[in-house]
Design an enzyme around this catalytic site. Structure first.
Site, PDB file in Angstrom:
ATOM      1  CG  ASP A  64      31.744  33.455  36.677  1.00 36.53           C
ATOM      2  OD1 ASP A  64      31.108  34.093  35.842  1.00 36.53           O
ATOM      3  OD2 ASP A  64      32.875  32.897  35.977  1.00 36.53           O
ATOM      4  CE1 TYR A  81      36.003  28.899  33.498  1.00 39.81           C
ATOM      5  CE2 TYR A  81      34.666  29.278  35.319  1.00 39.81           C
ATOM      6  CZ  TYR A  81      35.826  29.803  34.065  1.00 39.81           C
ATOM      7  OH  TYR A  81      35.332  31.266  33.636  1.00 39.81           O
ATOM      8  CE  LYS A 122      31.906  32.899  32.697  1.00 39.07           C
ATOM      9  NZ  LYS A 122      32.866  32.006  33.609  1.00 39.07           N
ATOM     10  CG  HIS A 159      33.543  30.937  28.334  1.00 37.60           C
ATOM     11  ND1 HIS A 159      33.739  29.811  29.021  1.00 37.60           N
ATOM     12  CD2 HIS A 159      34.410  31.743  28.822  1.00 37.60           C
ATOM     13  CE1 HIS A 159      34.575  29.935  30.044  1.00 37.60           C
ATOM     14  NE2 HIS A 159      34.926  31.049  29.772  1.00 37.60           N
TER      15      HIS A 159
HETATM   16  P1  NAD Z   1      41.941  36.756  39.568  1.00 37.71           P
HETATM   17  O1  NAD Z   1      42.505  37.836  38.962  1.00 37.71           O
HETATM   18  O2  NAD Z   1      40.424  36.578  40.502  1.00 37.71           O
HETATM   19  O3  NAD Z   1      42.972  35.973  40.659  1.00 37.71           O
HETATM   20  C1  NAD Z   1      42.865  34.943  41.494  1.00 37.71           C
HETATM   21  C2  NAD Z   1      44.225  34.584  42.186  1.00 37.71           C
HETATM   22  O4  NAD Z   1      44.549  35.777  42.974  1.00 37.71           O
HETATM   23  C3  NAD Z   1      44.108  33.632  43.116  1.00 37.71           C
HETATM   24  O5  NAD Z   1      44.150  32.179  42.444  1.00 37.71           O
HETATM   25  C4  NAD Z   1      45.185  34.008  44.284  1.00 37.71           C
HETATM   26  O6  NAD Z   1      46.402  33.324  43.651  1.00 37.71           O
HETATM   27  C5  NAD Z   1      45.410  35.284  44.335  1.00 37.71           C
HETATM   28  N1  NAD Z   1      44.634  35.938  45.297  1.00 37.71           N
HETATM   29  C6  NAD Z   1      43.053  35.791  45.475  1.00 37.71           C
HETATM   30  N2  NAD Z   1      42.482  36.702  46.482  1.00 37.71           N
HETATM   31  C7  NAD Z   1      43.837  37.190  47.103  1.00 37.71           C
HETATM   32  C8  NAD Z   1      44.321  38.039  48.106  1.00 37.71           C
HETATM   33  N3  NAD Z   1      43.265  38.234  48.774  1.00 37.71           N
HETATM   34  N4  NAD Z   1      45.450  38.284  48.177  1.00 37.71           N
HETATM   35  C9  NAD Z   1      46.402  37.886  47.372  1.00 37.71           C
HETATM   36  N5  NAD Z   1      46.103  37.080  46.258  1.00 37.71           N
HETATM   37  C10 NAD Z   1      44.941  36.710  46.179  1.00 37.71           C
HETATM   38  O7  NAD Z   1      41.931  35.460  38.680  1.00 37.71           O
HETATM   39  P2  NAD Z   1      41.004  34.552  37.647  1.00 37.71           P
HETATM   40  O8  NAD Z   1      40.405  33.231  38.333  1.00 37.71           O
HETATM   41  O9  NAD Z   1      41.799  34.347  36.340  1.00 37.71           O
HETATM   42  O10 NAD Z   1      39.558  35.412  37.376  1.00 37.71           O
HETATM   43  C11 NAD Z   1      38.621  35.435  38.207  1.00 37.71           C
HETATM   44  C12 NAD Z   1      37.317  34.741  37.649  1.00 37.71           C
HETATM   45  O11 NAD Z   1      36.853  35.217  36.368  1.00 37.71           O
HETATM   46  C13 NAD Z   1      37.789  33.063  37.321  1.00 37.71           C
HETATM   47  O12 NAD Z   1      37.822  32.230  38.438  1.00 37.71           O
HETATM   48  C14 NAD Z   1      36.467  32.892  36.467  1.00 37.71           C
HETATM   49  O13 NAD Z   1      35.323  32.561  37.236  1.00 37.71           O
HETATM   50  C15 NAD Z   1      36.400  34.261  35.680  1.00 37.71           C
HETATM   51  N6  NAD Z   1      37.107  34.168  34.250  1.00 37.71           N
HETATM   52  C16 NAD Z   1      36.652  34.146  33.186  1.00 37.71           C
HETATM   53  C17 NAD Z   1      37.285  34.294  31.952  1.00 37.71           C
HETATM   54  C18 NAD Z   1      36.213  34.257  30.740  1.00 37.71           C
HETATM   55  O14 NAD Z   1      36.832  34.005  29.654  1.00 37.71           O
HETATM   56  N7  NAD Z   1      35.039  34.830  30.787  1.00 37.71           N
HETATM   57  C19 NAD Z   1      38.478  33.927  31.855  1.00 37.71           C
HETATM   58  C20 NAD Z   1      39.298  33.810  33.226  1.00 37.71           C
HETATM   59  C21 NAD Z   1      38.678  34.026  34.251  1.00 37.71           C
END
Ligand code: NAD
Length: 274
Positions: A46, A51, A76, A107
């Protein structure tokens, strides 16, 4: 990763239920993380125009030994391009070096700009032109989804929304299910912090199943039929986050995690964000 699960979308295509998120990853980090993920069995990535790392995803797709047609790539449309989605998607495809993506999402609805229905009409054309296989949205509330359906007759296949144990979005998820819209959870791990992993119920289930708190939270998404895209650029965590297909949570355990919902948003409110 054993037995990747797939969900069926309302246009007949399927999509892996687990994917890799790459928000805040540089081009190089996104390339390396995507390749590590594909090697660990992920088939879905994704990304988004905003990004700034689409080149890295495209490079990983080319470097991997998995055929393109077995990979599911989402990008997006950013808020400044609601009136020219074709130009925006063509730019993304150039960066990805792909002929088409599997899923293109609006988005944010950016309702104050008032152009999301026009953007949706544009996405309908992009699907017809074969530049994306499926089309959907992100951060849409019921009122925005209803307008798309009422004014165009085309229902998005998916709505990607902020969803984690502290913000469970049950009403929007149920509404989506009623209307054949797949819900996808962004920030599914509550961005790795916010105390979710330390909650006694999560710790207790981690002990019971011999899993990590992150794996319990990912399984909670899967067991509710959500598509989930945890982000990591750390190879060991990328592997860990995919080792979730050898157990299931019980109904009462899902309900216990349900009690962690405090309606806490980590990201912006879609009604006002533009
Ligand atoms: P997430 O909830 O996936 O958290 C990611 C963070 O969690 C990592 O940076 C790391 O610090 C921690 N982590 C990951 N694996 C772990 C593990 N096994 N143990 C402990 N800690 C761990 O956060 P995110 O990146 O905000 O969301 C995921 C994805 O969703 C984004 O990368 C993006 O692709 C998408 N997203 C979309 C929107 C939107 O507006 N559509 C907004 C935010 C994110």
């Amino acid at each position: 990763m054993a037995d990747t699960l797939f969900v069926k979308l309302n246009d007949g295509h399927t999509m892996p239920q687990l994917g890799l998120g790459v928000w805040k990853a540089s081009v190089e980090e996104a390339r390396a993380a995507s390749l590590a993920a594909i090697n660990a069995g992920y088939r879905s990535i994704d990304t988004a125009t905003i990004y700034g790392n689409e080149e890295g995803i495209g490079q990983a797709v080319r470097d991997s030994s998995v055929p393109r047609e077995q990979l599911f790539i989402t990008t997006k449309l950013w808020n400044d391009a609601h009136l020219e989605p074709r130009k925006a998607l063509e730019t993304s495809l150039r960066k990805l070096k792909l002929d088409a993506v599997d899923l293109y999402l609006i988005h944010w609805p950016a309702p104050r700009k008032g152009d999301y229905v026009k953007a949706w009409r544009g996405l309908i054309e992009l699907r017809k032109a074969g530049l994306t296989r499926s089309i959907g949205v992100s951060n849409f509330h019921q009122v925005h989804l209803k307008r798309l359906i009422d004014e165009t007759g085309v229902t998005p296949v998916l709505n990607q929304i902020e969803l984690h144990p502290m913000l469970q979005q049950r009403e929007l998820h149920a509404w989506g299910t009623q209307h054949s819209i797949q819900t996808e959870s962004w920030s599914p791990l509550a961005q790795g912090g916010q105390g979710v992993f330390e909650q006694p119920v999560i710790r207790g289930l981690a002990r019971k199943y011999g899993k990590t708190p992150a794996q319990i939270v990912i399984r909670w998404h899967l067991d509710q039929g959500l598509v989930v895209i945890p982000k990591s650029v750390t190879p060991a965590r990328i592997v860990e986050n995919a080792q979730v297909f050898d157990f299931r949570l019980e109904k009462d355990e899902l309900a216990e995690i349900g009690l962690l919902d405090i309606g806490k948003r980590l990201g912006p409110d879609p009604e006002i964000f533009s």
